[in-house]
Design a protein around this motif. Structure first.
Motif, PDB file in Angstrom:
ATOM      1  N   SER A  70      24.724  20.685   6.223  1.00  0.00           N
ATOM      2  CA  SER A  70      24.907  19.799   7.368  1.00  0.00           C
ATOM      3  C   SER A  70      25.991  18.773   7.060  1.00  0.00           C
ATOM      4  O   SER A  70      26.312  18.516   5.895  1.00  0.00           O
ATOM      5  N   GLU A  72      27.165  14.806   8.494  1.00  0.00           N
ATOM      6  CA  GLU A  72      26.871  13.646   9.332  1.00  0.00           C
ATOM      7  C   GLU A  72      28.024  12.656   9.240  1.00  0.00           C
ATOM      8  O   GLU A  72      28.725  12.589   8.220  1.00  0.00           O
ATOM      9  N   PRO A  78      24.499  13.550  13.208  1.00  0.00           N
ATOM     10  CA  PRO A  78      24.946  14.910  12.888  1.00  0.00           C
ATOM     11  C   PRO A  78      26.240  15.286  13.608  1.00  0.00           C
ATOM     12  O   PRO A  78      26.443  14.943  14.782  1.00  0.00           O
ATOM     13  N   GLU A  80      28.281  18.467  14.867  1.00  0.00           N
ATOM     14  CA  GLU A  80      27.989  19.869  15.190  1.00  0.00           C
ATOM     15  C   GLU A  80      29.175  20.771  14.861  1.00  0.00           C
ATOM     16  O   GLU A  80      30.334  20.432  15.132  1.00  0.00           O
ATOM     17  N   GLU A  81      28.861  21.940  14.297  1.00  0.00           N
ATOM     18  CA  GLU A  81      29.919  22.900  13.983  1.00  0.00           C
ATOM     19  C   GLU A  81      30.191  23.804  15.184  1.00  0.00           C
ATOM     20  O   GLU A  81      29.278  24.260  15.866  1.00  0.00           O
ATOM     21  N   VAL A  82      31.468  24.064  15.434  1.00  0.00           N
ATOM     22  CA  VAL A  82      31.893  25.036  16.446  1.00  0.00           C
ATOM     23  C   VAL A  82      32.891  25.976  15.778  1.00  0.00           C
ATOM     24  O   VAL A  82      33.442  25.673  14.717  1.00  0.00           O
ATOM     25  N   ARG A 102      29.639  11.730  19.589  1.00  0.00           N
ATOM     26  CA  ARG A 102      29.258  13.150  19.580  1.00  0.00           C
ATOM     27  C   ARG A 102      30.417  13.963  19.004  1.00  0.00           C
ATOM     28  O   ARG A 102      31.173  14.590  19.728  1.00  0.00           O
ATOM     29  N   ILE A 104      32.365  16.822  16.596  1.00  0.00           N
ATOM     30  CA  ILE A 104      32.237  18.233  16.255  1.00  0.00           C
ATOM     31  C   ILE A 104      33.198  18.539  15.105  1.00  0.00           C
ATOM     32  O   ILE A 104      34.087  17.741  14.798  1.00  0.00           O
ATOM     33  N   TYR A 106      35.225  22.092  12.971  1.00  0.00           N
ATOM     34  CA  TYR A 106      35.438  23.529  12.813  1.00  0.00           C
ATOM     35  C   TYR A 106      36.094  23.767  11.456  1.00  0.00           C
ATOM     36  O   TYR A 106      36.699  22.879  10.872  1.00  0.00           O
TER      37      TYR A 106
END
Length: 204
Positions: A70, A72, A78, A80-82, A102, A104, A106
Motif C-alpha cells: 500500500s 499513503e 491511501p 489508489e493504484e490505477v 484523493r 492516485i 500508476y
C-alpha cells in the motif's frame, strides 16, 4: 538454496490468491488458511518513507522491494493504484480526476528503473508512506579453509528466512534442483514426489 527459498516465497502470493477464491466450506477454516500465509509473510513486511519530488515520481526499483502492499500520502490517506492505460482517461474526466485529498498513482519505467507516479503532482517535496514485501536475503554457507578443509563459519553465514514449517518443502526443492544439476534422475524424482505429496496435503 536461494532459488529454492525464492520459489517457496513466491508461492505464498499464489497460495494467498487461491485461498481467497476457494469455495468456503467452513468460514473459520478458510480464515485460518489465509492467516497462516500472512504469518509466513510477516517477516518480509517492511516500510519506508521515500520523498516525493515535484515531478510526482518515486523510485521503487530497489532490489529489496518485491511487491508493494500500500501507499499513503503525508496525511496517511491511501493512494489508489490505477493502470498506465487508465491514467489518461482518468486525468481528462473532471469526475475522476485526482485531487489533493484523493490521490492516485500508476507504475512506469524511467531510464530502466521501476517508478511510481503520483497524481496530482505535488507543489513541493513531501514524504509518502510505502508498505511492501521485501525479498528474503540470499542464504549463504560461509566457510574458512583450515588444513585444506572447508570449515563452517557461522559469523559470515546467512540462514534461510522462511518459516520453520517450510523445512520439509525446502529440502525437497533443493533435492530436486541438486538432482538436476548433477544429472541424477532418481534424486529429481524423489524431490518431485515429496513436493507433490506436500502440495496434495496442503490442498486437502
Amino acid at each position: 538454496a536461494n532459488k529454492a527459498q525464492l520459489e517457496i516465497f513466491e508461492n505464498y502470493f499464489h497460495d494467498m490468491k487461491t485461498a481467497y477464491h476457494k469455495p468456503i466450506k467452513n468460514h473459520h477454516d478458510a480464515f485460518d488458511e489465509i492467516e497462516i500465509i500472512q504469518e509466513k509473510l510477516h517477516p518480509f513486511t517492511s516500510s519506508s518513507t521515500p520523498t516525493l519530488g515535484t515531478d510526482g515520481m518515486v523510485n521503487v526499483g530497489g532490489s529489496s522491494i518485491y511487491r508493494i502492499r500500500s501507499i499513503e500520502d503525508e496525511n496517511n490517506i491511501p493512494i489508489e493504484e490505477v493502470s498506465q492505460v487508465e491514467i489518461g482517461y482518468i486525468m481528462q474526466n473532471p469526475l475522476t480526476k485526482p485531487t489533493v485529498d484523493r490521490k492516485i498513482y500508476y507504475r512506469s519505467t524511467y531510464s530502466g528503473i521501476s517508478v511510481i507516479n503520483v497524481r496530482p503532482v505535488p507543489t513541493a517535496s513531501v514524504t509518502i508512506n510505502l508498505s511492501y514485501y521485501k525479498k528474503p536475503s540470499k542464504p549463504e554457507w560461509a566457510y574458512v579453509v583450515v588444513n585444506e578443509k572447508a570449515l563452517y563459519n557461522s559469523t559470515l553465514s546467512k540462514n534461510f528466512e522462511l518459516h520453520q514449517s517450510e523445512e520439509e518443502m525446502l529440502v525437497s526443492i533443493i533435492l530436486k534442483l541438486a538432482g538436476i544439476t548433477i544429472m541424477k534422475p532418481g534424486i529429481v524424482e524423489i524431490g518431485s514426489a515429496e513436493i507433490n505429496n506436500s502440495n496434495a496435503e496442503k490442498n486437502n
